[in-house]
Design an enzyme around this catalytic site. Structure first.
Site, PDB file in Angstrom:
ATOM      1  N   GLN A 104       0.891  -1.171   0.121  1.00  0.00           N
ATOM      2  CA  GLN A 104      -0.014   0.038   0.002  1.00  0.00           C
ATOM      3  C   GLN A 104       0.744   1.242  -0.021  1.00  0.00           C
ATOM      4  O   GLN A 104       0.358   2.361  -0.148  1.00  0.00           O
ATOM      5  CB  GLN A 104      -0.733   0.000   1.305  1.00  0.00           C
ATOM      6  CG  GLN A 104      -1.926  -1.166   1.243  1.00  0.00           C
ATOM      7  CD  GLN A 104      -2.742  -1.437   2.616  1.00  0.00           C
ATOM      8  OE1 GLN A 104      -3.392  -0.736   3.176  1.00  0.00           O
ATOM      9  NE2 GLN A 104      -1.831  -2.033   3.568  1.00  0.00           N
ATOM     10  N   ASP A 107       6.255   4.578  -1.343  1.00  0.00           N
ATOM     11  CA  ASP A 107       7.833   5.137  -1.269  1.00  0.00           C
ATOM     12  C   ASP A 107       8.696   4.375  -1.930  1.00  0.00           C
ATOM     13  O   ASP A 107       9.935   4.978  -1.993  1.00  0.00           O
ATOM     14  CB  ASP A 107       8.094   5.058   0.340  1.00  0.00           C
ATOM     15  CG  ASP A 107       7.900   3.730   1.087  1.00  0.00           C
ATOM     16  OD1 ASP A 107       7.139   3.514   2.179  1.00  0.00           O
ATOM     17  OD2 ASP A 107       8.092   2.691   0.341  1.00  0.00           O
ATOM     18  N   HIS A 122      -1.243   1.426  -4.600  1.00  0.00           N
ATOM     19  CA  HIS A 122      -1.643   2.921  -4.356  1.00  0.00           C
ATOM     20  C   HIS A 122      -0.716   3.789  -5.100  1.00  0.00           C
ATOM     21  O   HIS A 122      -0.404   4.891  -4.730  1.00  0.00           O
ATOM     22  CB  HIS A 122      -1.658   3.185  -2.994  1.00  0.00           C
ATOM     23  CG  HIS A 122      -2.727   2.761  -1.895  1.00  0.00           C
ATOM     24  ND1 HIS A 122      -2.630   2.430  -0.812  1.00  0.00           N
ATOM     25  CD2 HIS A 122      -3.860   1.684  -2.560  1.00  0.00           C
ATOM     26  CE1 HIS A 122      -3.694   1.711  -0.300  1.00  0.00           C
ATOM     27  NE2 HIS A 122      -4.311   1.414  -1.426  1.00  0.00           N
ATOM     28  N   CYS A 130       1.234  15.846 -15.118  1.00  0.00           N
ATOM     29  CA  CYS A 130       0.455  17.105 -15.235  1.00  0.00           C
ATOM     30  C   CYS A 130      -0.793  16.803 -16.027  1.00  0.00           C
ATOM     31  O   CYS A 130      -1.043  16.010 -16.854  1.00  0.00           O
ATOM     32  CB  CYS A 130       1.200  18.161 -16.356  1.00  0.00           C
ATOM     33  SG  CYS A 130      -0.009  19.526 -16.916  1.00  0.00           S
ATOM     34  N   CYS A 154       3.391  23.090 -14.029  1.00  0.00           N
ATOM     35  CA  CYS A 154       3.883  22.363 -15.122  1.00  0.00           C
ATOM     36  C   CYS A 154       5.118  23.012 -15.884  1.00  0.00           C
ATOM     37  O   CYS A 154       4.860  24.052 -16.171  1.00  0.00           O
ATOM     38  CB  CYS A 154       2.932  21.750 -15.908  1.00  0.00           C
ATOM     39  SG  CYS A 154       3.736  20.744 -17.453  1.00  0.00           S
ATOM     40  N   CYS A 157       3.572  23.122 -19.781  1.00  0.00           N
ATOM     41  CA  CYS A 157       2.368  24.012 -20.312  1.00  0.00           C
ATOM     42  C   CYS A 157       1.975  25.211 -19.336  1.00  0.00           C
ATOM     43  O   CYS A 157       1.272  25.789 -19.387  1.00  0.00           O
ATOM     44  CB  CYS A 157       1.234  22.917 -20.389  1.00  0.00           C
ATOM     45  SG  CYS A 157       0.620  22.440 -18.988  1.00  0.00           S
ATOM     46  N   GLY A 195       2.890  -4.484   9.215  1.00  0.00           N
ATOM     47  CA  GLY A 195       2.854  -3.069   9.514  1.00  0.00           C
ATOM     48  C   GLY A 195       1.681  -2.430   8.650  1.00  0.00           C
ATOM     49  O   GLY A 195       1.536  -1.266   8.144  1.00  0.00           O
ATOM     50  N   ALA A 222       2.727  -3.626  14.921  1.00  0.00           N
ATOM     51  CA  ALA A 222       3.093  -3.010  16.387  1.00  0.00           C
ATOM     52  C   ALA A 222       1.922  -2.861  17.176  1.00  0.00           C
ATOM     53  O   ALA A 222       2.266  -3.458  18.479  1.00  0.00           O
ATOM     54  CB  ALA A 222       3.671  -1.605  16.144  1.00  0.00           C
TER      55      ALA A 222
HETATM   56  N1  APR Z   1       6.509  -2.179  12.817  1.00  0.00           N
HETATM   57  C1  APR Z   1       5.415  -2.850  12.348  1.00  0.00           C
HETATM   58  N2  APR Z   1       4.102  -2.079  12.367  1.00  0.00           N
HETATM   59  C2  APR Z   1       4.229  -0.852  12.656  1.00  0.00           C
HETATM   60  C3  APR Z   1       5.388  -0.087  13.144  1.00  0.00           C
HETATM   61  C4  APR Z   1       6.542  -0.840  13.043  1.00  0.00           C
HETATM   62  N3  APR Z   1       7.785  -0.236  13.232  1.00  0.00           N
HETATM   63  N4  APR Z   1       4.941   1.268  13.301  1.00  0.00           N
HETATM   64  C5  APR Z   1       3.692   1.339  13.028  1.00  0.00           C
HETATM   65  N5  APR Z   1       3.240  -0.074  12.858  1.00  0.00           N
HETATM   66  C6  APR Z   1       1.655  -0.483  12.648  1.00  0.00           C
HETATM   67  C7  APR Z   1       0.771   0.332  13.379  1.00  0.00           C
HETATM   68  O1  APR Z   1       0.507  -0.233  14.380  1.00  0.00           O
HETATM   69  C8  APR Z   1      -0.333   0.343  12.439  1.00  0.00           C
HETATM   70  O2  APR Z   1      -1.365  -0.448  12.965  1.00  0.00           O
HETATM   71  O3  APR Z   1       1.557  -0.294  11.338  1.00  0.00           O
HETATM   72  C9  APR Z   1       0.090   0.113  10.983  1.00  0.00           C
HETATM   73  C10 APR Z   1      -0.138   1.203  10.067  1.00  0.00           C
HETATM   74  O4  APR Z   1      -1.172   1.407  10.046  1.00  0.00           O
HETATM   75  P1  APR Z   1      -1.647   2.673   8.994  1.00  0.00           P
HETATM   76  O5  APR Z   1      -1.222   3.987   9.397  1.00  0.00           O
HETATM   77  O6  APR Z   1      -3.100   2.835   9.068  1.00  0.00           O
HETATM   78  O7  APR Z   1      -1.310   2.584   7.421  1.00  0.00           O
HETATM   79  P2  APR Z   1      -1.716   1.539   6.356  1.00  0.00           P
HETATM   80  O8  APR Z   1      -2.468   0.346   6.979  1.00  0.00           O
HETATM   81  O9  APR Z   1      -0.690   1.282   5.324  1.00  0.00           O
HETATM   82  O10 APR Z   1      -2.641   2.554   5.692  1.00  0.00           O
HETATM   83  C11 APR Z   1      -3.353   2.278   4.481  1.00  0.00           C
HETATM   84  O11 APR Z   1      -4.447   4.322   4.001  1.00  0.00           O
HETATM   85  O12 APR Z   1      -4.219   6.298   4.624  1.00  0.00           O
HETATM   86  C12 APR Z   1      -4.280   5.310   3.620  1.00  0.00           C
HETATM   87  O13 APR Z   1      -3.310   5.144   1.161  1.00  0.00           O
HETATM   88  C13 APR Z   1      -3.060   5.270   2.526  1.00  0.00           C
HETATM   89  O14 APR Z   1      -1.719   3.247   1.878  1.00  0.00           O
HETATM   90  C14 APR Z   1      -2.433   3.957   2.938  1.00  0.00           C
HETATM   91  C15 APR Z   1      -3.709   3.256   3.664  1.00  0.00           C
END
Ligand code: APR
Length: 255
Positions: A104, A107, A122, A130, A154, A157, A195, A222
């Site tokens: 998702q 980066d 994503h 543009c 841009c 343009c 994550g 986490a």
């Molecule tokens: N190691 C493991 N897990 C971690 C760590 C770490 N060092 N740091 C944070 N986390 C966990 C958090 O506890 C959380 O549950 O990673 C999770 C990140 O969740 P979100 O912030 O909701 O991110 P994500 O699930 O990728 O979001 C999905 O939402 O905002 C949109 O498009 C955006 O791709 C993104 C999508």
């Protein structure tokens, strides 16, 4: 052996026998590369309204809502380097334990760490397009002029709708990527989720499709997730610490 060690051992055992392993990652795997998550502690959406700064509707009305946040925080993502969590997934793929990484994240750190088959659900935050003339430009070049140009324009343009090649809220996901991700999920024997809070769909549907098709689910996060209850292995902790331990054992004992 404490609970975490047992979890690492069990996850490594499942992956060591995986023939069609699949990983799904979210912002948590890049947290230790200095990129804030969205919903966890210090998350972006705790400070900004996601609809106002990251929806296509608001972007089309006023691109500077997006770019002013990028001026403040976009540099961190562009300067970030892969961490041991990313590299562990690349090692599992190289050893044939993972088929691909579905992410998702926008980066590009999975690719930088050596993962070969990365499915970006994503989009990518490394380019802009543009919306007036279609010209594409590296994100870093646009980022560099945000202090003097808001919204950025841009170079060809002069248009003021430079959109990052990421999927904003309200936009459809790229069809080839989402179809392939579900195809791999339906054939996966092990599903490794890392994550992610698993609250954003359709990405969160991917591990469900894998479990429905018989895959064994491993969750490394986490904090607790909504899918912990259907997972065979759940490890709560930091990806950059846990994944290298899992990968080392899985590769060492691999089928
Ligand atoms: N190691 C493991 N897990 C971690 C760590 C770490 N060092 N740091 C944070 N986390 C966990 C958090 O506890 C959380 O549950 O990673 C999770 C990140 O969740 P979100 O912030 O909701 O991110 P994500 O699930 O990728 O979001 C999905 O939402 O905002 C949109 O498009 C955006 O791709 C993104 C999508």
């Amino acid at each position: 052996m404490d609970g975490r060690d047992a979890g690492i051992q069990n996850a490594a055992h499942l992956l060591s026998n995986a023939l069609r392993g699949l990983a799904l990652t979210g912002a948590g795997i890049s947290a230790e590369s200095g990129i804030p998550t969205f919903r966890g502690e210090g998350g972006l959406w705790r400070k900004y309204d996601p609809v106002k700064v990251a929806s296509i509707e608001y972007f089309m009305a006023d691109p500077s809502a997006y770019w002013s946040v990028s001026r403040e925080r976009g540099g961190a993502a562009l300067a970030a380097r892969p961490n041991p969590g990313h590299r562990a997934l690349a090692a599992l793929e190289a050893a044939g334990r993972l088929t691909a990484v579905v992410t998702q994240n926008t980066d590009g750190l999975h690719q930088d760490s050596g993962s070969r088959d990365v499915i970006e659900l994503h989009g990518s935050g490394r380019a802009v397009v543009c919306l007036d003339c279609g010209r594409r430009e590296p994100r870093a070049e646009v980022q560099a002029r945000l202090d003097v140009e808001m919204p950025p324009r841009c170079q060809s343009c002069g248009g003021g709708k430079l959109k990052p090649t990421v999927v904003l809220f309200g936009e459809p996901l790229p069809q080839p990527e989402i179809s392939r991700a579900f195809e791999l999920a339906r054939h996966a024997d092990v599903m490794l989720v890392v994550g992610t809070s698993l609250v954003v769909y359709p990405a969160a549907e991917i591990p469900l499709a894998a479990v429905r098709a018989g895959a064994r689910l491993i969750v490394v996060n986490a904090e607790p997730t909504p899918f912990d209850g259907i997972a065979e292995v759940v490890i709560h902790g930091r990806a950059a610490e846990i994944l290298p331990a899992v990968a080392a054992r899985a590769v060492a004992t691999g089928a």
